[in-house]
Design an enzyme around this catalytic site. Structure first.
Site, mmCIF file in Angstrom:
data_model
loop_
_atom_site.group_PDB
_atom_site.id
_atom_site.type_symbol
_atom_site.label_atom_id
_atom_site.label_comp_id
_atom_site.label_asym_id
_atom_site.label_seq_id
_atom_site.Cartn_x
_atom_site.Cartn_y
_atom_site.Cartn_z
ATOM 1 N N ASP A 219 0.864 -1.185 0.000
ATOM 2 C CA ASP A 219 0.000 0.000 0.000
ATOM 3 C C ASP A 219 0.899 1.233 0.000
ATOM 4 O O ASP A 219 1.606 1.491 0.986
ATOM 5 C CB ASP A 219 -0.896 -0.032 1.246
ATOM 6 C CG ASP A 219 -1.926 1.090 1.272
ATOM 7 O OD1 ASP A 219 -1.719 2.106 0.582
ATOM 8 O OD2 ASP A 219 -2.927 0.945 2.007
ATOM 9 N N HIS A 220 0.863 1.981 -1.105
ATOM 10 C CA HIS A 220 1.785 3.103 -1.247
ATOM 11 C C HIS A 220 1.439 4.276 -0.322
ATOM 12 O O HIS A 220 2.214 5.225 -0.196
ATOM 13 C CB HIS A 220 1.815 3.578 -2.698
ATOM 14 C CG HIS A 220 3.171 4.023 -3.154
ATOM 15 N ND1 HIS A 220 4.135 4.480 -2.295
ATOM 16 C CD2 HIS A 220 3.730 4.078 -4.392
ATOM 17 C CE1 HIS A 220 5.223 4.803 -2.970
ATOM 18 N NE2 HIS A 220 5.007 4.569 -4.241
ATOM 19 N N ARG A 221 0.277 4.240 0.333
ATOM 20 C CA ARG A 221 -0.031 5.261 1.340
ATOM 21 C C ARG A 221 0.824 5.046 2.586
ATOM 22 O O ARG A 221 1.140 5.994 3.310
ATOM 23 C CB ARG A 221 -1.511 5.200 1.732
ATOM 24 C CG ARG A 221 -2.498 5.498 0.620
ATOM 25 C CD ARG A 221 -3.917 5.255 1.087
ATOM 26 N NE ARG A 221 -4.117 3.873 1.527
ATOM 27 C CZ ARG A 221 -5.248 3.405 2.051
ATOM 28 N NH1 ARG A 221 -6.283 4.218 2.229
ATOM 29 N NH2 ARG A 221 -5.351 2.138 2.410
#
Length: 493
Positions: A463-465
């Site tokens: 998850d790039h968040r």
């Protein structure tokens, strides 16, 4: 006599509905306390429902295949007054025990790595302990006192698949020994009228193979029917059927029947429905990024082979999956962002202080991701044992709801299918998932020369968040480093 209705209980984790897969009783049947009356499927697991009453079945309120909401009555019993009650409630209601939720019982069983149903099936059969056979927690009688029966150690059959082979596929047909012409004559049968003794995984295997357990003689302790007993009968039946197919049937098999070419339609429900919704939500909620790393794992495979012959790990099933799992745990300590959760409601990033390691398992009923609780506290040997328990539960359909929730990071082993790499979708609520590909022997540069080496591709989706490129790359490289040079672990702890 009084009428008692049994309503579908909450089978854990706040599930709202279940499907009646199979009734084990019919109207007019006399049912004993704790006798299994139905198999039901939730969005997470297949569960056997024991009876909270001793009496006669007077009515079934739902057909097989029907979806029933929690709290709706599913069966009615005629019960002798004051006998077989689950509580003191009025007819039409079943008292539940709010102080003992299902999830707690499942978690207790999971702590030992043994499904609750299997634990009950392996318990000694003395009259005193028979009263204490496990009922589905939340309803039913409660017997106080008495020692807890000791669990029996599980023996692995030579015909059973290795743990890493079973994780991604439901081995419903199991491995059947080669049929022999004389095998049918060697198979004794159980006495008529005697209920066969077996464990839930063995009963599941028998159902899948179409074997009547009353026709099987158990060779286990106290006459317990084992997997080998069922497989031996299946092999005998296979040999017998092979010589009775007439020429007309052979022609039909060669040409194909019209029925086999017709389209089929199956309702979307149960685990398949829940998984589909979860994957859609994950794919369109978390911004996925996938990175790949191909590594020389010859040293890691040498370690697996060395531990297999080591007396210190005698009886342990150390596999490449065990090594990958341990490497992931070590790497997560160095990059804790991979073991975190995005809390949208609270607008917070939750970084877990423990690792509940999920293992993706494709079963006949759909994809499930059971997890090993507090995997970061386990030694390599303990982790291997936990993987064995997880495999057994997944293959038998006995994974508890508690073991299907609360995961923090996941491994999916696509290598068992011969697949090299993929772009796995995150398990909802988690920050990362690692796919391990097949181990292949191929030409590889080694110490300045070309040599045949054992090579694997790792695929990491995150998850790039929560995880930026530098963190994801460092985490993936740390795992690859442990696999390619296990001695590097000393630099990570």
């Amino acid at each position: 006599m009084s009428a008692k209705k049994f309503a579908l209980p909450d089978l854990g984790e706040g599930l709202t509905e279940s499907e009646i897969v199979a009734w084990k009783v019919a109207v007019g049947d006399t049912v004993a306390l704790n006798q299994v009356i139905a198999e039901v499927e939730t969005a997470k697991a297949l569960v056997e429902l024991p009876s909270p009453f001793a009496g006669v079945v007077s009515q079934l309120f739902a057909d097989e295949g029907a979806t029933v909401q929690v709290g709706e009555p599913i069966v009615e019993f005629d019960v002798d007054a004051g006998d077989g009650d689950a509580g003191d409630g009025d007819a039409g209601n079943v008292e539940t025990s709010p102080s003992t939720p299902v999830s707690e019982a499942a978690a207790d069983a999971a702590a030992d790595g043994v499904p609750a149903e299997l634990d009950a099936a392996l318990a000694p059969t003395s009259p005193a302990l028979a009263e204490r056979q496990a009922v589905l927690v939340g309803y039913g009688p409660k017997v106080e006192g008495g020692p807890r029966p000791a669990r029996r150690a599980r023996a692995w059959s030579a015909h059973e698949p290795q743990p890493q082979d079973a994780l991604q596929s439901q081995d419903a047909a199991a491995t059947v020994p080669e049929a022999r012409d004389d095998v049918a004559a060697d198979i004794p049968t159980a006495d008529a009228g005697e209920r066969p003794r077996s464990t839930p995984p063995v009963r599941k295997l028998a159902r899948d193979l179409g074997i009547d357990l009353t026709q099987v003689n158990g060779t286990g302790e106290d006459g317990l029917i084992t997997r080998d007993d069922v497989q031996r009968v299946a092999a005998a039946g296979k040999a017998a059927s092979a010589v009775t197919i007439d020429e007309a049937a052979r022609a039909t098999l060669r040409s194909g029947s019209d029925a086999g070419r017709q389209e089929t339609r199956m309702p979307i429900r149960g685990i398949r429905k829940a998984t589909a919704q979860a994957m859609v939500n994950s794919a369109f909620t978390a911004p996925h990024v996938t990175e790949f790393l191909t590594v020389d794992v010859t040293a890691g495979m040498d370690l697996v082979r060395s531990l297999a012959s080591s007396s210190a790990f005698a009886g342990k099933r150390i596999t490449i999956l065990s090594i990958v799992a341990k490497a992931l745990i070590l790497a997560a300590r160095r990059t804790p962002a991979v073991n975190s959760h995005w809390d949208e409601d609270a607008q917070e990033i939750v970084q877990f202080g423990h690792i509940n390691l999920g293992i993706a398992a494709a079963t006949g009923r759909g994809l499930i991701v059971p997890n090993i609780k507090d995997a970061d506290t386990l030694s390599l040997g303990e982790l291997a044992d936990a993987l064995v328990d997880l495999v057994e539960a997944a293959r038998s359909g006995a994974t508890s709801p508690a073991n299907l929730s609360g995961g923090t990071i996941t491994i999916t082993n696509v290598g068992v299918f011969g697949v090299d790499a993929g772009t796995p979708i995150l398990n909802p609520g988690e920050a990362a998932i690692l796919a391990m590909g097949a181990v292949r022997r191929m030409p590889w540069e080694y110490r300045g020369e070309i040599a045949l080496r054992e090579v694997m591709t790792l695929s990491l989706s995150f998850d790039h968040r929560l995880i930026d490129g530098e963190q994801g790359s460092r985490f993936l490289v740390d795992i690859g480093t442990v696999l390619s040079d296990p001695g590097m672990v000393l630099t990570m702890v």
